[in-house]
Design a protein around this motif. Structure first.
Motif, short mmCIF file in Angstrom:
data_model
loop_
_atom_site.label_atom_id
_atom_site.label_comp_id
_atom_site.label_asym_id
_atom_site.label_seq_id
_atom_site.Cartn_x
_atom_site.Cartn_y
_atom_site.Cartn_z
N GLU A 1 -25.07 15.11 -11.46
CA GLU A 1 -26.17 15.65 -10.76
C GLU A 1 -25.74 16.88 -9.99
OE1 GLU A 1 -26.38 11.20 -11.39
OE2 GLU A 1 -25.05 12.55 -10.40
N PHE A 2 -24.45 16.72 -9.41
CA PHE A 2 -24.09 17.92 -8.46
C PHE A 2 -23.63 19.35 -9.27
CE2 PHE A 2 -23.13 14.23 -5.51
CZ PHE A 2 -24.31 14.22 -4.94
N ILE A 3 -23.44 18.99 -10.40
CA ILE A 3 -22.70 20.26 -11.06
C ILE A 3 -23.87 20.82 -12.17
CG2 ILE A 3 -20.28 19.32 -11.04
CD1 ILE A 3 -20.60 18.52 -14.04
N SER A 4 -24.90 20.34 -12.00
CA SER A 4 -26.22 20.44 -12.82
C SER A 4 -26.65 21.82 -12.46
CB SER A 4 -27.43 19.48 -12.80
OG SER A 4 -27.89 19.62 -11.19
N ARG A 5 -27.23 22.65 -13.62
CA ARG A 5 -27.63 24.04 -13.39
C ARG A 5 -29.15 23.91 -12.28
NH1 ARG A 5 -26.59 28.94 -13.45
NH2 ARG A 5 -28.60 30.43 -13.96
N ALA A 6 -29.50 22.88 -12.17
CA ALA A 6 -30.69 22.85 -11.31
C ALA A 6 -29.95 23.00 -9.72
CB ALA A 6 -31.58 21.78 -11.06
N LEU A 7 -29.02 22.41 -9.50
CA LEU A 7 -28.48 22.55 -8.23
C LEU A 7 -27.62 23.73 -7.91
CD1 LEU A 7 -28.13 21.19 -5.41
CD2 LEU A 7 -26.04 19.82 -6.37
N GLU A 8 -27.10 24.35 -8.95
CA GLU A 8 -26.26 25.31 -8.73
C GLU A 8 -27.30 26.61 -8.70
OE1 GLU A 8 -23.22 28.20 -11.63
OE2 GLU A 8 -24.24 26.40 -12.60
N MET A 9 -28.40 26.70 -9.33
CA MET A 9 -29.46 27.62 -9.00
C MET A 9 -30.10 27.51 -7.66
SD MET A 9 -31.73 27.66 -12.63
CE MET A 9 -32.81 28.63 -11.85
N TRP A 10 -30.12 26.41 -7.20
CA TRP A 10 -30.58 26.07 -5.61
C TRP A 10 -29.80 26.61 -4.50
CZ3 TRP A 10 -28.50 23.69 -1.29
CH2 TRP A 10 -29.32 23.58 -0.45
N ALA A 11 -28.43 26.25 -5.01
CA ALA A 11 -27.28 26.81 -3.99
C ALA A 11 -27.14 28.54 -3.78
CB ALA A 11 -25.85 26.25 -4.40
N GLU A 12 -27.49 28.85 -5.21
CA GLU A 12 -27.22 30.41 -5.20
C GLU A 12 -28.58 31.12 -4.61
OE1 GLU A 12 -27.04 33.92 -8.80
OE2 GLU A 12 -27.01 31.75 -9.18
N GLU A 13 -29.68 30.43 -4.70
CA GLU A 13 -30.93 30.89 -4.09
C GLU A 13 -30.81 30.93 -2.54
OE1 GLU A 13 -35.68 29.86 -3.80
OE2 GLU A 13 -34.50 28.89 -5.36
N HIS A 14 -30.37 29.66 -2.33
CA HIS A 14 -30.17 29.55 -0.70
C HIS A 14 -28.87 29.93 -0.12
CE1 HIS A 14 -33.48 26.89 -1.86
NE2 HIS A 14 -33.93 27.18 -0.67
N GLN A 15 -28.03 30.36 -0.69
CA GLN A 15 -26.66 31.15 -0.25
C GLN A 15 -26.19 30.10 0.52
OE1 GLN A 15 -27.49 34.79 2.01
NE2 GLN A 15 -28.05 35.80 0.38
N VAL A 16 -25.90 28.64 -0.22
CA VAL A 16 -25.22 27.68 0.22
C VAL A 16 -23.98 27.30 -0.56
CG1 VAL A 16 -25.08 25.17 0.90
CG2 VAL A 16 -27.05 26.74 1.12
N ARG A 17 -22.92 27.26 0.00
CA ARG A 17 -21.56 27.00 -0.83
C ARG A 17 -21.31 25.60 -0.91
NH1 ARG A 17 -16.12 26.23 -0.02
NH2 ARG A 17 -16.06 26.29 2.05
N LEU A 18 -21.17 25.03 -2.41
CA LEU A 18 -20.97 23.82 -2.58
C LEU A 18 -19.41 23.58 -2.98
CD1 LEU A 18 -23.75 23.50 -5.54
CD2 LEU A 18 -23.69 22.69 -3.08
N HIS A 19 -19.11 22.75 -2.11
CA HIS A 19 -17.58 22.35 -1.95
C HIS A 19 -17.34 21.13 -2.97
CE1 HIS A 19 -13.31 21.73 -0.71
NE2 HIS A 19 -13.61 20.42 -0.24
N PHE A 20 -16.74 21.20 -3.83
CA PHE A 20 -16.48 20.07 -4.63
C PHE A 20 -14.95 19.52 -4.45
CE2 PHE A 20 -19.39 22.62 -6.85
CZ PHE A 20 -20.57 21.65 -7.43
N ILE A 21 -14.98 18.13 -4.29
CA ILE A 21 -13.71 17.46 -3.93
C ILE A 21 -13.10 17.50 -5.13
CG2 ILE A 21 -14.67 16.47 -2.09
CD1 ILE A 21 -14.97 13.83 -3.51
N GLU A 22 -11.78 17.16 -5.12
CA GLU A 22 -11.02 16.70 -6.27
C GLU A 22 -11.29 15.48 -6.93
OE1 GLU A 22 -6.71 17.77 -6.17
OE2 GLU A 22 -6.95 18.06 -3.97
N PRO A 23 -11.36 15.37 -8.27
CA PRO A 23 -11.71 14.24 -8.87
C PRO A 23 -10.77 12.80 -8.64
CG PRO A 23 -11.72 15.90 -10.66
CD PRO A 23 -11.17 16.53 -9.26
N GLY A 24 -11.52 11.66 -8.38
CA GLY A 24 -10.65 10.69 -7.99
C GLY A 24 -10.16 10.73 -6.63
N LYS A 25 -10.54 11.59 -5.62
CA LYS A 25 -10.01 11.60 -4.38
C LYS A 25 -11.40 11.72 -3.24
CE LYS A 25 -5.70 13.83 -5.04
NZ LYS A 25 -4.78 15.10 -4.91
#
Length: 218
Positions: A108-132
């Motif tokens: 859900e967090f790496i979806s195209r919908a959320l990527e477009m939302w973050a780009e539109e609102h100029q919000v940086r998505l910080h993805f944690i390392e897998p398994g941490k």
């Protein structure tokens, strides 16, 4: 024609079925910035539970890392990326835009919908390392308390019942319960105190000695 002849012709002609490598979006985990004021950095994650009839449901939880305030707990049977973007859009309209949102690498967090939302609102998505999950410690801590004090303590008969109970628990968490990490204040009180301090530093009171000197001059 048997399989041995087919295999011989296959080898003689140099035929080959190429396997197409699946492309994966690689997101580098960066060190998150320190949340020094309200609405600077949010964290988001999911929890899940089941109703009394065995049907599963999910909750989408958003937390302000500075004030520990729970900004939203969205309850649905399923929560795709477009619904995550809609909830975040509502929060931005209510509270303003954060600089960073911390999350894991869920679909859900790496979806195209959320990527477009973050780009539109100029919000940086910080993805944690897998398994941490410790890299998303604020919302993970909230999820543990939410599960122990709400999900595990209630028997939900329907989605509407779950929404009502969870909303009441969220209000108590934000507005009634004091937090030791917030100097004994509730998340709402702590946010208001920080906002008042920020406004006071931005617009300092008029100095009394300056007012007296002007009065004496007149």
């Amino acid at each position: 024609m048997n399989h041995k002849k087919i295999y011989r012709l296959y080898r003689e002609e140099g035929l080959m079925v190429r396997k197409r490598a699946r492309k994966r979006l690689v997101r580098r985990a960066e060190k998150p910035v320190t949340a020094a004021k309200p609405n600077e950095r949010w964290s988001m994650d999911f929890t899940s539970d089941q109703l009394s009839d065995g049907r599963r449901f999910r909750t989408f939880n958003v937390v302000d890392d500075c004030t520990r305030e729970c900004l939203a707990i969205e309850v649905h049977r399923s929560i795709p990326g477009w619904l995550v973007a809609r909830v975040l859009n509502r929060l931005v309209n209510e509270r303003g835009r954060p600089a960073v949102i911390v999350c894991d690498n869920g679909p859900e967090f790496i979806s195209r919908a959320l990527e477009m939302w973050a780009e539109e609102h100029q919000v940086r998505l910080h993805f944690i390392e897998p398994g941490k999950p410790v890299q998303n410690c604020y919302v993970e801590s909230f999820n543990g308390r939410f599960r122990d004090e709400c999900l595990n303590e209630h028997w939900f008969t329907s989605i509407r019942d779950a929404r009502s109970i969870i909303a009441a628990w969220r209000d108590d968490y934000n507005d009634v319960r004091e937090h030791g990490s917030l100097a004994g204040k509730t998340p709402t009180e702590y946010r208001r105190a920080m906002e008042s301090a920020e406004n006071a530093s931005r617009f300092p009171p008029f100095p009394q000695h300056s007012l007296q000197s002007r009065t004496a001059g007149t």
